[in-house]
Structures are given as structure tokens and as C-alpha cells.
Design a protein around this motif. Sequence first.
Motif, PDB file in Angstrom:
ATOM      1  N   SER B 241     -27.735 -44.730  61.711  1.00 15.13           N
ATOM      2  CA  SER B 241     -27.579 -43.449  60.965  1.00 15.13           C
ATOM      3  C   SER B 241     -28.303 -42.337  61.716  1.00 15.13           C
ATOM      4  O   SER B 241     -28.606 -42.694  63.105  1.00 15.13           O
ATOM      5  CB  SER B 241     -29.342 -43.448  59.565  1.00 15.13           C
ATOM      6  OG  SER B 241     -29.582 -42.506  59.284  1.00 15.13           O
ATOM      7  N   GLU B 321     -40.812 -41.340  55.899  1.00 16.43           N
ATOM      8  CA  GLU B 321     -39.530 -42.025  55.321  1.00 16.43           C
ATOM      9  C   GLU B 321     -38.390 -43.194  55.938  1.00 16.43           C
ATOM     10  O   GLU B 321     -38.845 -43.287  57.327  1.00 16.43           O
ATOM     11  CB  GLU B 321     -37.966 -41.263  55.365  1.00 16.43           C
ATOM     12  CG  GLU B 321     -38.573 -39.261  54.992  1.00 16.43           C
ATOM     13  CD  GLU B 321     -38.615 -39.510  52.869  1.00 16.43           C
ATOM     14  OE1 GLU B 321     -37.980 -40.229  52.464  1.00 16.43           O
ATOM     15  OE2 GLU B 321     -39.180 -38.751  52.773  1.00 16.43           O
ATOM     16  N   LEU B 323     -36.009 -46.554  57.126  1.00 15.17           N
ATOM     17  CA  LEU B 323     -34.589 -47.664  56.361  1.00 15.17           C
ATOM     18  C   LEU B 323     -34.620 -48.568  57.120  1.00 15.17           C
ATOM     19  O   LEU B 323     -35.252 -49.152  57.902  1.00 15.17           O
ATOM     20  CB  LEU B 323     -33.677 -46.561  57.719  1.00 15.17           C
ATOM     21  CG  LEU B 323     -31.940 -47.341  57.661  1.00 15.17           C
ATOM     22  CD1 LEU B 323     -31.714 -46.307  58.390  1.00 15.17           C
ATOM     23  CD2 LEU B 323     -32.330 -47.960  59.230  1.00 15.17           C
ATOM     24  N   TRP B 324     -34.854 -49.359  55.664  1.00 15.07           N
ATOM     25  CA  TRP B 324     -34.327 -50.535  56.218  1.00 15.07           C
ATOM     26  C   TRP B 324     -33.133 -51.565  56.618  1.00 15.07           C
ATOM     27  O   TRP B 324     -32.469 -51.244  55.734  1.00 15.07           O
ATOM     28  CB  TRP B 324     -34.827 -51.635  55.225  1.00 15.07           C
ATOM     29  CG  TRP B 324     -36.303 -51.568  54.688  1.00 15.07           C
ATOM     30  CD1 TRP B 324     -37.731 -52.194  54.787  1.00 15.07           C
ATOM     31  CD2 TRP B 324     -36.765 -50.361  53.659  1.00 15.07           C
ATOM     32  NE1 TRP B 324     -39.101 -51.075  54.229  1.00 15.07           N
ATOM     33  CE2 TRP B 324     -38.306 -50.665  53.325  1.00 15.07           C
ATOM     34  CE3 TRP B 324     -36.804 -49.265  52.955  1.00 15.07           C
ATOM     35  CZ2 TRP B 324     -39.793 -49.549  52.508  1.00 15.07           C
ATOM     36  CZ3 TRP B 324     -37.131 -47.921  52.357  1.00 15.07           C
ATOM     37  CH2 TRP B 324     -38.823 -48.418  51.793  1.00 15.07           C
ATOM     38  N   ARG B 332     -31.129 -49.820  53.099  1.00 17.28           N
ATOM     39  CA  ARG B 332     -32.125 -49.215  52.432  1.00 17.28           C
ATOM     40  C   ARG B 332     -32.966 -48.116  52.607  1.00 17.28           C
ATOM     41  O   ARG B 332     -33.307 -48.329  54.271  1.00 17.28           O
ATOM     42  CB  ARG B 332     -32.965 -49.966  51.213  1.00 17.28           C
ATOM     43  CG  ARG B 332     -31.755 -51.208  50.503  1.00 17.28           C
ATOM     44  CD  ARG B 332     -32.732 -51.200  49.529  1.00 17.28           C
ATOM     45  NE  ARG B 332     -32.648 -52.919  48.877  1.00 17.28           N
ATOM     46  CZ  ARG B 332     -32.849 -53.699  48.129  1.00 17.28           C
ATOM     47  NH1 ARG B 332     -34.259 -53.528  47.912  1.00 17.28           N
ATOM     48  NH2 ARG B 332     -32.135 -55.199  46.906  1.00 17.28           N
ATOM     49  N   THR B 333     -32.563 -47.282  52.162  1.00 17.98           N
ATOM     50  CA  THR B 333     -34.263 -45.786  51.975  1.00 17.98           C
ATOM     51  C   THR B 333     -34.443 -45.649  51.787  1.00 17.98           C
ATOM     52  O   THR B 333     -34.230 -45.662  50.414  1.00 17.98           O
ATOM     53  CB  THR B 333     -33.128 -44.912  53.255  1.00 17.98           C
ATOM     54  OG1 THR B 333     -32.339 -44.224  52.098  1.00 17.98           O
ATOM     55  CG2 THR B 333     -31.358 -45.166  54.306  1.00 17.98           C
ATOM     56  N   THR B 334     -35.632 -44.895  52.135  1.00 21.19           N
ATOM     57  CA  THR B 334     -36.075 -44.244  51.066  1.00 21.19           C
ATOM     58  C   THR B 334     -35.741 -42.557  50.517  1.00 21.19           C
ATOM     59  O   THR B 334     -34.375 -42.076  51.029  1.00 21.19           O
ATOM     60  CB  THR B 334     -37.728 -43.171  51.142  1.00 21.19           C
ATOM     61  OG1 THR B 334     -37.002 -43.151  52.632  1.00 21.19           O
ATOM     62  CG2 THR B 334     -38.452 -44.564  51.583  1.00 21.19           C
ATOM     63  N   TRP B 337     -34.427 -39.414  53.021  1.00 20.67           N
ATOM     64  CA  TRP B 337     -33.871 -40.131  54.211  1.00 20.67           C
ATOM     65  C   TRP B 337     -33.288 -38.716  54.676  1.00 20.67           C
ATOM     66  O   TRP B 337     -32.073 -38.824  53.756  1.00 20.67           O
ATOM     67  CB  TRP B 337     -34.026 -41.519  54.768  1.00 20.67           C
ATOM     68  CG  TRP B 337     -33.367 -41.724  55.766  1.00 20.67           C
ATOM     69  CD1 TRP B 337     -31.799 -41.696  55.973  1.00 20.67           C
ATOM     70  CD2 TRP B 337     -34.161 -41.971  56.804  1.00 20.67           C
ATOM     71  NE1 TRP B 337     -31.879 -41.989  58.097  1.00 20.67           N
ATOM     72  CE2 TRP B 337     -33.051 -42.996  57.734  1.00 20.67           C
ATOM     73  CE3 TRP B 337     -35.245 -42.279  56.967  1.00 20.67           C
ATOM     74  CZ2 TRP B 337     -33.334 -42.747  59.314  1.00 20.67           C
ATOM     75  CZ3 TRP B 337     -35.812 -42.869  58.310  1.00 20.67           C
ATOM     76  CH2 TRP B 337     -33.985 -43.175  59.276  1.00 20.67           C
ATOM     77  N   MET B 341     -25.905 -41.213  57.459  1.00 26.71           N
ATOM     78  CA  MET B 341     -25.390 -42.244  57.712  1.00 26.71           C
ATOM     79  C   MET B 341     -23.825 -42.706  58.182  1.00 26.71           C
ATOM     80  O   MET B 341     -23.144 -42.372  57.752  1.00 26.71           O
ATOM     81  CB  MET B 341     -25.584 -43.130  56.358  1.00 26.71           C
ATOM     82  CG  MET B 341     -26.105 -42.261  55.436  1.00 26.71           C
ATOM     83  SD  MET B 341     -28.389 -43.279  56.396  1.00 26.71           S
ATOM     84  CE  MET B 341     -27.889 -45.167  56.253  1.00 26.71           C
TER      85      MET B 341
END
Lengths: 127, 341
Positions: B241, B321, B323-324, B332-334, B337, B341
Amino acid sequence: MTSRLHRARRNDILLIASLVFLALVGILLSLFLRRDGAYCVITKNGEEVGRFSLSADREITYYEEDGVGFNTVRIENGRVSVTAASCPDKICVRSRAIRYHGETVVCLPHGLVVTVYGDEEGPDIIV
Amino acid sequence: MKRFFACFLACLLLIPLASCGGIGGGNEKYTAYTLDYFDTVTTVIGYADSKEAFDLVANDIFATLRRYHELFSIYDSVDGINNLKTLNEERSAVVSEELLDFLEYGKAMYEKTDRRMNIGMGAVLSLWHKAREEGLLDPVKAALPDEEALREASLHCDLDALVLDRQTMTATLTDDKMLLDVGALGKGYAVEMAAKQLEEAGITGYILNAGGNVRTVGTRADGSFWLVGVEDPNREGEYLSTVPVADASLVTSGSYMRYYYVKGKAYHHIISPDTLMPSEFFVSLTVLCRDSAEADALSTALFTVSYEEGLRMLENFPDAEVLWLFPDGEIRTTEGWQGEM
């Protein structure tokens, strides 16, 4: 008397010719040098409110503080334009869609500016 | 002839008009870096009117980082100051206000992260540190820390045993075997302190980066946001991102940063307080919030809990915020975010 007039006309023609020539060079240069845009930045009253890639189509509406006034910005096929707005002059809506580095669409009444940037710059920093 | 010359000059005047565009303001961009602090490379990027002006700011930043580096060291003594090595060895020490403030912050973060961000896990971490160092030196003999020793050490990681007294400026470890190790918080905290100094001095247009612990101060010179790329560990030179930010911190915790191999399997450096083993929920995760210390603490804490538990923890951190990146490649993000991407 006549010869002075002639000389003046000759110089006028020279001036006009060189201006036309320079203008042509300028137009050609800008055509050759213009870079495709990669993303656009939307600012409202000088503050950045959005930054989006031109590669994904989307539509975003920015509202005035009164919650009524608005500009709708649409990204489609690599171009960005203002497709609807509540401003009185609608100049932003009538502006054509932009796609090259450095181009802008402006809505003066709402202080909204959409600017396209090329992608030559990577991130400033990496985490 | 004179007139022709005048025409020519007039035309010359037009040339800069035609050729301008794309060139920014007068402010130049400079970079400085050092390898001296926190076992990592520290970079300062900033806009200034001259190299001299930039160097003054960069040296101020480095001086602050140096001070905290010395205070936080658990391996090196520093003449004339009581640092964490002193505290680990003497078990009680009079410390500077700066160090006391930090230890207090560490205790607060411990509570705020459900005891996940723990600067008192040194007993466990030192076993892993030793095993990793030996394993890297001699990969054939690389081994995991002894399980029994890990379990024993984990009994001495309750940070409530770190007692702080502001009256006497004393820090005391009331558990005999507890060791402090602030590796997961120190860098971010030091960077935040340096950034706050800039803010107080009214200086903007800087990025501080201590080994991937990034704090931006203000915006670029032209007012546009900085772009921070979140590294994709699976594709070199690509980003998970790209995030436009101003006055914000980003910290990534990743299993690919510090690790060693035991029998062909990689073991990284972020140890779960539950299993006492490297956490395996994620490949990496990145936290974005204003405060660099909070981002640093949170990235470590979140790395050791599941995604669902992480979301619950984040309720204590409303402006953060995340990003996993999961082991199967899923991202996945909150909701908030802001990154592309």
C-alpha cells in the motif's frame, strides 16, 4: 518616408514570424514532453483531501462545510473530471477530463483543485 | 537593426515562460543517515534552504536519538549515567527524568495493550537473543532456547514488578529475575521525542526513519503529503500500500526482519507472551497513527494476537489504522486505512 514605413513593416513581420515560430516550438515541446498521469490529488482551500490512482475508476463527492454545496469528482478510464457541482458558474463541470501530469481542474467558488501527477516519483520512504 | 535586436530580446523573454512547469519551490531536499543507534540505520530526510540549515536540524535529531539510545541500552554501560543496563544489574537505580518518563510510558502501554507490549520481558527475550546470535554464527548448531528455561523466565515478566518513585527518581525491579528489554518500544519513543522537538521549534518538512520506524513532521516543502510505501515482503520493490501522510507515524512489524534458521525453519524475533515462541498470525503488519511510540508499541502488541483480538485491542487506540498481511497472502486493513492499495 516610404522606406521607413517599409522597414517598420518588415520588422513587424519578423516579430510576428518569430512569435509564431516560438509558439509552435512550445506547443510541439509540450506535446512531446507531456507525461501520462498516474494519480490525482484533490485539495480544498489548499489542504489535501484526497489522493487516488487513475487506474481504478471511482467517484467521490466533496461537500462544503454547510453539507449542501458539493463537487463530485469522477475517475474513469485513466481520466479525472468534475462531473457535478453545486457552484453557480459550473466552470469545473464544463472543464474537460484531465489525464496528463500537471493538468488541473479548478472550482474557484468551492476552493477545490484537482491536479494530475505522473508516477515517476516513488514513495518518499518505505516501512 | 536596433529594433530587430529589441524584438529578439523580447522573444528571449518568452522562452522561460514556455519551458517552466514541474519545477518545485526553492527549498532543497536533503538526506542524512547514521548506523550508530538502535542497531539499525537511521535516516533523516528534510527540506531546508541550505545544506548547513539541514545539518543543524539533523544533528539535533541525532543528538536526541543518541541520548535515548544510551539510556535504553542493556548491553553497554555509559559513563556518568544510569541506563537500563545499570537497572538490570543493580536492580534499583536513580534515573534521569527522561528515563523515568519513558518507564512510566512503558507501564501505561502495558496496561493499554492488555499486557502485550511488555518492556519487562527481558528474561524471555534474552534467551531468544542468545539462541539467535549463536545460531547465526554457527548455523549448523543452531537451536531453539531451552523450553524449560523459557517457561521459568516467563514467570518473571510481570511489569507490575517495575516500581517507579518520582519523589526519589528511583526505578526498582522487585522481582529478582526480571529484566528490562525495551527493543519493541524504545526506537519509536526516541523518534517521537525527536519529532516533538522539531514541532516545538516550528520546523516542518522532515521525515525521521529509525529502521522502518517512520515519523513525518509536517508535509513536503510544497505542502503535498509524503508518500510512505508499505513494503511487500513477497515482492521486492513492490508495495502492499502507498499511504499519503502528514504529521503521522508508520511502523511495520514483520517476521522477515530479524530471524534465524533452526533445522530449515525460520524463527523471527517477535515473541508471543503466550506461547513464548515467535508469533505466527501474520507475515507483517503496519500501524499508522500520529504518535511514533504508540505505533511502535501497537505494532508489536498486535503482532502477537489474532486479527479479531487485535480489533478489540484497537478500541483503546481510536486514531490508529492497521494493515495486516496474513501468511496466505491475504491483506486486511482497518476501515479508515487511507492508503492506495
